[in-house]
Write a protein that holds these residues in place. Structure first.
Motif: not given
Length: 152
Positions: A25-32, A35-39, A86-90, A127-130
């Protein structure tokens, strides 16, 4: 305890692994992107007044785009380990169900780049990105959150 005036790698022993750490969450960006979902952090940081200056991580450090140069920088600085989360919503944009192949592909590229450059990849699975979709169902307190996905 008094710390020495200086220290070196040798002070930690030959079996000590030096590395860097980032969180999705703190580094990747590309929030959407792709196909990445919202965390839960995407939702929280979008709420007016929750972060004093309105900061968000929609672009962050842009690791999603710049992963190769960031990992190369870690190698050039002499590190031997690259730890990332790993971003779970990604991977699972809705928390369960269909897997986002573009998310899987991204993390394969990160791991492959680490290995190519001689860095050991250490992966943190959560890492806290449910995913926000799971939070809306009650988050970790929801009895059905046991990942009983048909695809798993």
């Amino acid at each position: 305890m008094t710390l020495p005036a200086s220290f070196s790698r040798k002070d930690f022993g030959d079996d000590f692994s030096w590395g860097v750490v980032i969180s999705a969450f703190q580094n990747e960006g590309a929030c959407d992107a792709d196909g990445k979902g919202a965390s839960i952090w995407d939702a929280f940081s979008a709420r007016r007044g929750k972060i004093k200056d309105g900061t968000h991580a929609q672009q962050a450090c842009d690791f999603y785009v710049r992963y190769r140069e960031d990992i190369l920088l870690a190698k050039q600085l002499g590190f031997t380990v690259f730890r990332f989360s790993i971003s779970w919503p990604r991977i699972l944009p809705h928390g369960t169900g269909a897997v986002n192949q573009q998310g899987i592909d991204f993390y394969h590229k990160v791991i492959d780049t680490c290995l190519e450059l001689g860095l050991t990849p250490y992966v943190t699975l959560y890492h806290w990105d449910l995913p926000q979709a799971l939070e809306q169902k009650g988050g970790w307190c929801h009895r059905g959150l046991c990942l009983r996905s048909k695809t798993m």
